[in-house]
Design a protein around this motif. Structure first.
Motif, PDB file in Angstrom:
ATOM      1  N   LEU A  74      -9.243  -0.090  -7.014  1.00 51.96           N
ATOM      2  CA  LEU A  74      -8.690   1.172  -7.512  1.00 51.96           C
ATOM      3  C   LEU A  74      -8.441   2.147  -6.370  1.00 51.96           C
ATOM      4  CD1 LEU A  74     -10.861   1.689 -10.729  1.00 51.96           C
ATOM      5  CD2 LEU A  74      -8.492   0.909 -10.596  1.00 51.96           C
ATOM      6  N   ASN A  75      -9.404   2.204  -5.445  1.00 56.56           N
ATOM      7  CA  ASN A  75      -9.236   3.067  -4.271  1.00 56.56           C
ATOM      8  C   ASN A  75      -8.000   2.671  -3.476  1.00 56.56           C
ATOM      9  OD1 ASN A  75     -10.227   4.911  -2.038  1.00 56.56           O
ATOM     10  ND2 ASN A  75     -10.227   2.952  -0.978  1.00 56.56           N
ATOM     11  N   ASN A  76      -7.829   1.382  -3.249  1.00 58.44           N
ATOM     12  CA  ASN A  76      -6.691   0.912  -2.462  1.00 58.44           C
ATOM     13  C   ASN A  76      -5.371   1.222  -3.156  1.00 58.44           C
ATOM     14  OD1 ASN A  76      -8.369  -0.055  -0.462  1.00 58.44           O
ATOM     15  ND2 ASN A  76      -8.432  -2.134  -1.291  1.00 58.44           N
ATOM     16  N   GLU A  77      -5.337   1.083  -4.478  1.00 58.72           N
ATOM     17  CA  GLU A  77      -4.117   1.403  -5.208  1.00 58.72           C
ATOM     18  C   GLU A  77      -3.722   2.863  -5.017  1.00 58.72           C
ATOM     19  OE1 GLU A  77      -4.408  -1.783  -8.941  1.00 58.72           O
ATOM     20  OE2 GLU A  77      -4.578   0.363  -9.328  1.00 58.72           O
ATOM     21  N   LEU A  78      -4.702   3.750  -5.133  1.00 60.81           N
ATOM     22  CA  LEU A  78      -4.413   5.174  -4.986  1.00 60.81           C
ATOM     23  C   LEU A  78      -4.005   5.521  -3.566  1.00 60.81           C
ATOM     24  CD1 LEU A  78      -7.272   6.742  -7.157  1.00 60.81           C
ATOM     25  CD2 LEU A  78      -4.839   6.601  -7.726  1.00 60.81           C
ATOM     26  N   ILE A  79      -4.728   4.983  -2.588  1.00 58.02           N
ATOM     27  CA  ILE A  79      -4.442   5.312  -1.195  1.00 58.02           C
ATOM     28  C   ILE A  79      -3.072   4.801  -0.784  1.00 58.02           C
ATOM     29  CG2 ILE A  79      -5.100   4.845   1.187  1.00 58.02           C
ATOM     30  CD1 ILE A  79      -6.688   7.033  -0.267  1.00 58.02           C
ATOM     31  N   ARG A  80      -2.721   3.593  -1.216  1.00 59.27           N
ATOM     32  CA  ARG A  80      -1.401   3.056  -0.872  1.00 59.27           C
ATOM     33  C   ARG A  80      -0.284   3.930  -1.425  1.00 59.27           C
ATOM     34  NH1 ARG A  80      -3.867  -2.251  -1.543  1.00 59.27           N
ATOM     35  NH2 ARG A  80      -3.359  -2.198  -3.776  1.00 59.27           N
ATOM     36  N   ALA A  81      -0.541   4.584  -2.556  1.00 62.82           N
ATOM     37  CA  ALA A  81       0.465   5.452  -3.161  1.00 62.82           C
ATOM     38  C   ALA A  81       0.448   6.853  -2.571  1.00 62.82           C
ATOM     39  CB  ALA A  81       0.250   5.522  -4.674  1.00 62.82           C
ATOM     40  N   ILE A  82      -0.744   7.386  -2.273  1.00 64.23           N
ATOM     41  CA  ILE A  82      -0.875   8.781  -1.851  1.00 64.23           C
ATOM     42  C   ILE A  82      -0.633   8.969  -0.358  1.00 64.23           C
ATOM     43  CG2 ILE A  82      -2.525  10.685  -1.582  1.00 64.23           C
ATOM     44  CD1 ILE A  82      -3.786   9.836  -4.236  1.00 64.23           C
ATOM     45  N   ASP A  83      -1.155   8.070   0.466  1.00 61.59           N
ATOM     46  CA  ASP A  83      -1.146   8.339   1.904  1.00 61.59           C
ATOM     47  C   ASP A  83       0.255   8.488   2.491  1.00 61.59           C
ATOM     48  OD1 ASP A  83      -2.997   8.863   4.069  1.00 61.59           O
ATOM     49  OD2 ASP A  83      -2.168   7.081   5.011  1.00 61.59           O
ATOM     50  N   PRO A  84       1.252   7.688   2.093  1.00 58.40           N
ATOM     51  CA  PRO A  84       2.598   7.924   2.636  1.00 58.40           C
ATOM     52  C   PRO A  84       3.135   9.317   2.297  1.00 58.40           C
ATOM     53  CG  PRO A  84       2.467   5.754   1.638  1.00 58.40           C
ATOM     54  CD  PRO A  84       1.210   6.485   1.255  1.00 58.40           C
TER      55      PRO A  84
END
Length: 226
Positions: A74-84
């Motif tokens: 779940l963390n990875n899903e959010l970070i992949r979407a938010i960080d860019p």
């Protein structure tokens, strides 16, 4: 198909099947943990997934291992979407604020995420859901650029982590004002040394839309429940 390609094709098919099965287990775990919390048993997840117990143990050895894998995914899903969307900003204060606000708004945007976090003990389990290592990158940038003043790096990291984790848990557990993320992040920025009026300006900036890929667990679970 070239005979030499058959083993590689079979390997790819097997890997894809294994990844789909693992994803189904994580999706089922989100359903179950959102209802019952970490005390849910493996049998609950197996029943939700509709698979045999032996299949489960091909992927996870314990309930705790499954829970950790789910939180990480779940963390990875959010970070992949938010960080860019964060990296598109030059100002480190705006970066920290946007990242924190988007993570907090995700709690209410994706009900299963909020339900999952609300079932976890605070703060240890949900700390792995919020990508704080990315926030620390932008805090370091802000201190180096003197955007954040009169604060030690470790203190700044603790301040941001504490606000984001506590606010996320509060959003998951109780009804709060729609601008609660902005209020929290505004105070956080001031704690980092940003002027009050400037902090208010930053948290009033519009947020880009948070869009997850169709393969994201949070979207699949929501679609299954619709």
């Amino acid at each position: 198909m070239n005979p030499d390609e058959i083993p590689n094709h079979r390997t790819r098919v097997a890997a894809e099947r294994r990844e789909k099965t693992r994803a189904r287990l994580l999706e089922s775990a989100l359903h179950v943990f959102s209802r019952k919390g970490p005390q849910a048993v493996i049998d609950d997840v197996i029943a939700q997934a509709g698979m045999a117990r032996g299949s489960f143990y091909n992927y996870f050895r314990t309930n705790e291992e499954l829970l950790a894998a789910l939180a990480s995914e779940l963390n990875n899903e959010l970070i992949r979407a938010i960080d860019p969307l964060v990296l598109g900003l030059d100002d480190p204060a705006e970066r920290v604020a946007r990242g924190a606000r988007m993570q907090l708004h995700a709690i209410t945007q994706f009900p299963y995420l909020g339900a999952f976090i609300s079932r976890l003990p605070f703060p240890t389990a949900n700390s792995s859901l919020l990508g704080l290592r990315f926030l620390t990158r932008d805090i370091a940038h802000g201190i180096a650029a003197q955007r954040f003043r009169q604060i030690q790096p470790r203190v700044a990291i603790d301040l941001v982590a504490g606000v984001v984790l506590s606010a996320a848990y509060a959003l998951a557990c109780e009804p709060l004002a729609a601008d609660y993320p902005e209020q929290s992040v505004c105070q956080m920025l001031q704690g980092l040394g940003v002027d009050g009026a400037e902090a208010q300006r930053i948290v009033a900036l519009p947020l880009p839309e948070l869009s997850l890929p169709d393969s994201a667990i949070l979207l699949r679970v929501g679609a299954d429940s619709a």
